[in-house]
Motif scaffolding. Structure first.
Motif, PDB file in Angstrom:
ATOM      1  N   PRO A   1       0.820  -1.214   0.000  1.00  0.00           N
ATOM      2  CA  PRO A   1       0.000   0.000   0.000  1.00  0.00           C
ATOM      3  C   PRO A   1       0.854   1.264   0.000  1.00  0.00           C
ATOM      4  O   PRO A   1       1.970   1.267   0.509  1.00  0.00           O
ATOM      5  CB  PRO A   1      -0.813  -0.108   1.286  1.00  0.00           C
ATOM      6  CG  PRO A   1      -0.835  -1.546   1.597  1.00  0.00           C
ATOM      7  CD  PRO A   1       0.466  -2.091   1.117  1.00  0.00           C
ATOM      8  N   SER A   2       0.288   2.312  -0.549  1.00  0.00           N
ATOM      9  CA  SER A   2       0.923   3.615  -0.727  1.00  0.00           C
ATOM     10  C   SER A   2       1.986   3.598  -1.818  1.00  0.00           C
ATOM     11  O   SER A   2       2.596   4.617  -2.110  1.00  0.00           O
ATOM     12  CB  SER A   2       1.510   4.174   0.573  1.00  0.00           C
ATOM     13  OG  SER A   2       2.694   3.501   0.945  1.00  0.00           O
ATOM     14  N   GLU A   3       2.218   2.416  -2.419  1.00  0.00           N
ATOM     15  CA  GLU A   3       3.033   2.321  -3.627  1.00  0.00           C
ATOM     16  C   GLU A   3       2.074   2.213  -4.805  1.00  0.00           C
ATOM     17  O   GLU A   3       1.394   1.202  -4.962  1.00  0.00           O
ATOM     18  CB  GLU A   3       3.946   1.092  -3.584  1.00  0.00           C
ATOM     19  CG  GLU A   3       5.083   1.159  -2.611  1.00  0.00           C
ATOM     20  CD  GLU A   3       5.972  -0.070  -2.707  1.00  0.00           C
ATOM     21  OE1 GLU A   3       7.049   0.012  -3.301  1.00  0.00           O
ATOM     22  OE2 GLU A   3       5.558  -1.116  -2.187  1.00  0.00           O
ATOM     23  N   TRP A   4       2.014   3.241  -5.608  1.00  0.00           N
ATOM     24  CA  TRP A   4       1.140   3.214  -6.774  1.00  0.00           C
ATOM     25  C   TRP A   4       2.002   2.997  -8.003  1.00  0.00           C
ATOM     26  O   TRP A   4       2.867   3.815  -8.328  1.00  0.00           O
ATOM     27  CB  TRP A   4       0.366   4.531  -6.882  1.00  0.00           C
ATOM     28  CG  TRP A   4      -0.673   4.692  -5.818  1.00  0.00           C
ATOM     29  CD1 TRP A   4      -0.869   3.909  -4.723  1.00  0.00           C
ATOM     30  CD2 TRP A   4      -1.664   5.715  -5.750  1.00  0.00           C
ATOM     31  NE1 TRP A   4      -1.918   4.369  -3.977  1.00  0.00           N
ATOM     32  CE2 TRP A   4      -2.426   5.477  -4.578  1.00  0.00           C
ATOM     33  CE3 TRP A   4      -1.989   6.812  -6.552  1.00  0.00           C
ATOM     34  CZ2 TRP A   4      -3.486   6.298  -4.205  1.00  0.00           C
ATOM     35  CZ3 TRP A   4      -3.037   7.629  -6.174  1.00  0.00           C
ATOM     36  CH2 TRP A   4      -3.786   7.372  -5.023  1.00  0.00           C
TER      37      TRP A   4
ATOM     38  N   LEU B   1      -6.582  -2.220  -6.246  1.00  0.00           N
ATOM     39  CA  LEU B   1      -7.313  -1.465  -7.256  1.00  0.00           C
ATOM     40  C   LEU B   1      -6.483  -1.404  -8.541  1.00  0.00           C
ATOM     41  O   LEU B   1      -5.341  -0.943  -8.536  1.00  0.00           O
ATOM     42  CB  LEU B   1      -7.596  -0.054  -6.743  1.00  0.00           C
ATOM     43  CG  LEU B   1      -8.457   0.858  -7.620  1.00  0.00           C
ATOM     44  CD1 LEU B   1      -9.817   0.233  -7.919  1.00  0.00           C
ATOM     45  CD2 LEU B   1      -8.634   2.218  -6.957  1.00  0.00           C
ATOM     46  N   PHE B   2      -7.085  -1.877  -9.638  1.00  0.00           N
ATOM     47  CA  PHE B   2      -6.401  -1.947 -10.918  1.00  0.00           C
ATOM     48  C   PHE B   2      -7.158  -1.089 -11.934  1.00  0.00           C
ATOM     49  O   PHE B   2      -8.367  -1.277 -12.134  1.00  0.00           O
ATOM     50  CB  PHE B   2      -6.314  -3.394 -11.396  1.00  0.00           C
ATOM     51  CG  PHE B   2      -5.556  -4.286 -10.445  1.00  0.00           C
ATOM     52  CD1 PHE B   2      -4.183  -4.447 -10.554  1.00  0.00           C
ATOM     53  CD2 PHE B   2      -6.231  -4.952  -9.427  1.00  0.00           C
ATOM     54  CE1 PHE B   2      -3.482  -5.251  -9.662  1.00  0.00           C
ATOM     55  CE2 PHE B   2      -5.540  -5.767  -8.528  1.00  0.00           C
ATOM     56  CZ  PHE B   2      -4.165  -5.912  -8.651  1.00  0.00           C
ATOM     57  N   LEU B   3      -6.440  -0.172 -12.576  1.00  0.00           N
ATOM     58  CA  LEU B   3      -7.070   0.834 -13.430  1.00  0.00           C
ATOM     59  C   LEU B   3      -6.401   0.856 -14.799  1.00  0.00           C
ATOM     60  O   LEU B   3      -5.187   1.066 -14.904  1.00  0.00           O
ATOM     61  CB  LEU B   3      -6.953   2.213 -12.777  1.00  0.00           C
ATOM     62  CG  LEU B   3      -7.467   2.320 -11.334  1.00  0.00           C
ATOM     63  CD1 LEU B   3      -6.929   3.574 -10.665  1.00  0.00           C
ATOM     64  CD2 LEU B   3      -8.982   2.302 -11.301  1.00  0.00           C
ATOM     65  N   ASP B   4      -7.189   0.658 -15.835  1.00  0.00           N
ATOM     66  CA  ASP B   4      -6.677   0.659 -17.211  1.00  0.00           C
ATOM     67  C   ASP B   4      -7.122   1.942 -17.904  1.00  0.00           C
ATOM     68  O   ASP B   4      -8.322   2.146 -18.108  1.00  0.00           O
ATOM     69  CB  ASP B   4      -7.207  -0.572 -17.960  1.00  0.00           C
ATOM     70  CG  ASP B   4      -6.458  -0.821 -19.258  1.00  0.00           C
ATOM     71  OD1 ASP B   4      -5.640   0.029 -19.663  1.00  0.00           O
ATOM     72  OD2 ASP B   4      -6.687  -1.879 -19.872  1.00  0.00           O
TER      73      ASP B   4
ATOM     74  N   VAL C   1      -2.520   0.214  -5.557  1.00  0.00           N
ATOM     75  CA  VAL C   1      -3.046   0.711  -6.826  1.00  0.00           C
ATOM     76  C   VAL C   1      -2.062   0.447  -7.961  1.00  0.00           C
ATOM     77  O   VAL C   1      -0.869   0.734  -7.846  1.00  0.00           O
ATOM     78  CB  VAL C   1      -3.332   2.232  -6.756  1.00  0.00           C
ATOM     79  CG1 VAL C   1      -3.818   2.758  -8.103  1.00  0.00           C
ATOM     80  CG2 VAL C   1      -4.363   2.522  -5.662  1.00  0.00           C
ATOM     81  N   VAL C   2      -2.584  -0.110  -9.065  1.00  0.00           N
ATOM     82  CA  VAL C   2      -1.793  -0.314 -10.279  1.00  0.00           C
ATOM     83  C   VAL C   2      -2.558   0.303 -11.443  1.00  0.00           C
ATOM     84  O   VAL C   2      -3.747   0.021 -11.639  1.00  0.00           O
ATOM     85  CB  VAL C   2      -1.539  -1.810 -10.559  1.00  0.00           C
ATOM     86  CG1 VAL C   2      -0.660  -1.972 -11.807  1.00  0.00           C
ATOM     87  CG2 VAL C   2      -0.879  -2.479  -9.358  1.00  0.00           C
ATOM     88  N   ILE C   3      -1.881   1.148 -12.218  1.00  0.00           N
ATOM     89  CA  ILE C   3      -2.508   1.862 -13.321  1.00  0.00           C
ATOM     90  C   ILE C   3      -1.763   1.555 -14.615  1.00  0.00           C
ATOM     91  O   ILE C   3      -0.535   1.690 -14.680  1.00  0.00           O
ATOM     92  CB  ILE C   3      -2.489   3.386 -13.080  1.00  0.00           C
ATOM     93  CG1 ILE C   3      -3.256   3.730 -11.799  1.00  0.00           C
ATOM     94  CG2 ILE C   3      -3.084   4.133 -14.273  1.00  0.00           C
ATOM     95  CD1 ILE C   3      -3.155   5.200 -11.409  1.00  0.00           C
TER      96      ILE C   3
ATOM     97  N   HIS D   1       0.911  10.830 -10.762  1.00  0.00           N
ATOM     98  CA  HIS D   1       0.296  10.444  -9.491  1.00  0.00           C
ATOM     99  C   HIS D   1       0.864   9.137  -8.937  1.00  0.00           C
ATOM    100  O   HIS D   1       0.527   8.761  -7.806  1.00  0.00           O
ATOM    101  CB  HIS D   1      -1.221  10.295  -9.664  1.00  0.00           C
ATOM    102  CG  HIS D   1      -1.950  11.595  -9.766  1.00  0.00           C
ATOM    103  ND1 HIS D   1      -2.074  12.289 -10.946  1.00  0.00           N
ATOM    104  CD2 HIS D   1      -2.587  12.354  -8.831  1.00  0.00           C
ATOM    105  CE1 HIS D   1      -2.765  13.397 -10.741  1.00  0.00           C
ATOM    106  NE2 HIS D   1      -3.079  13.462  -9.467  1.00  0.00           N
ATOM    107  N   CYS D   2       1.687   8.453  -9.714  1.00  0.00           N
ATOM    108  CA  CYS D   2       2.213   7.155  -9.285  1.00  0.00           C
ATOM    109  C   CYS D   2       3.600   7.308  -8.681  1.00  0.00           C
ATOM    110  O   CYS D   2       4.352   8.234  -9.002  1.00  0.00           O
ATOM    111  CB  CYS D   2       2.265   6.196 -10.482  1.00  0.00           C
ATOM    112  SG  CYS D   2       0.626   5.764 -11.121  1.00  0.00           S
TER     113      CYS D   2
END
Length: 214
Positions: free
Chosen positions: A28-31, A154-157, A184-186, A196-197
């Protein structure tokens, strides 16, 4: 504690090696931003990490509150947003979200759902059928569905591709509320998304040179 580890991932599609020898570890807190050219395999990797697809070889492991989870046990804790995540056109926005929550076995809190629809400016449309939604409205509905389940992963494409500036601001402000409690992975090449990552992984670095599998 939330944690994700991928070891020696390899994906072969139609005899073509999409990527190989890909390993990573996140908490967590690693995006993490997954970058790369269109068609390079960003979405494929994202789906594998999100337990939506399987690698040809290699493993993905998940840890939640000190317990190692199988991919099946992890899915209720996963939020997934992508352009190819479709809704039932004949159902309303709220009906689609409720259907997804029940499928995951998640509790339903009406006030929190109302607040999400209000926050993403869809209150007036939540009882309308999705088939009348614009592309921006559909993307905001995807966010509502993902956030409503209070995901730990949370995974975001390409999350902001169809949003105007106001929609992007709403999305990033809401996501910041999950900063310390959600991994979070984007997958994106958008400079604002990348800003933001906290880390980036270029999938091009894990591609073999002109190699196919016989």
């Amino acid at each position: 504690m939330i944690w994700l580890q991928a070891d020696a991932l390899k994906k072969v599609y139609d005899r073509k090696v999409i990527f190989e020898k890909l390993s990573l570890s996140l908490s967590p807190s690693e995006w993490l931003a997954i970058t790369g050219a269109n068609g390079s395999g960003k979405s494929t990797l994202l789906k594998i990490l999100a337990a939506q697809a399987s690698p040809t070889s290699g493993t993905v492991r998940y840890l939640l509150d000190g317990t190692a989870l199988t991919p099946d046990a992890t899915r209720p804790h996963i939020g997934f947003v992508s352009p190819y995540l479709n809704f039932y056109d004949e159902l309303s926005g709220i009906e689609n979200v409720l259907f997804a929550l029940r499928a995951k076995g998640k509790p339903i809190f009406k006030r929190e759902l109302d607040e999400l629809f209000d926050y993403f400016r869809l209150s007036d449309a939540k009882s309308k059928r999705v088939k009348v939604y614009s592309s921006g409205m559909i993307q905001r509905l995807r966010f509502i569905q993902a956030f409503a389940s209070k995901p730990k992963f949370l995974f975001l494409d390409e999350p902001t591709a169809t949003l105007d500036d106001n929609g992007k601001t709403l999305f990033w402000n809401k996501l910041q509320e999950f900063f310390s409690q959600t991994l979070v992975v984007i997958a994106s090449n958008d400079h604002d998304d990348l800003a933001h990552c906290t880390a980036q992984l270029c999938i091009e670095a894990f591609k073999p040179t002109k190699r196919t599998v016989s």
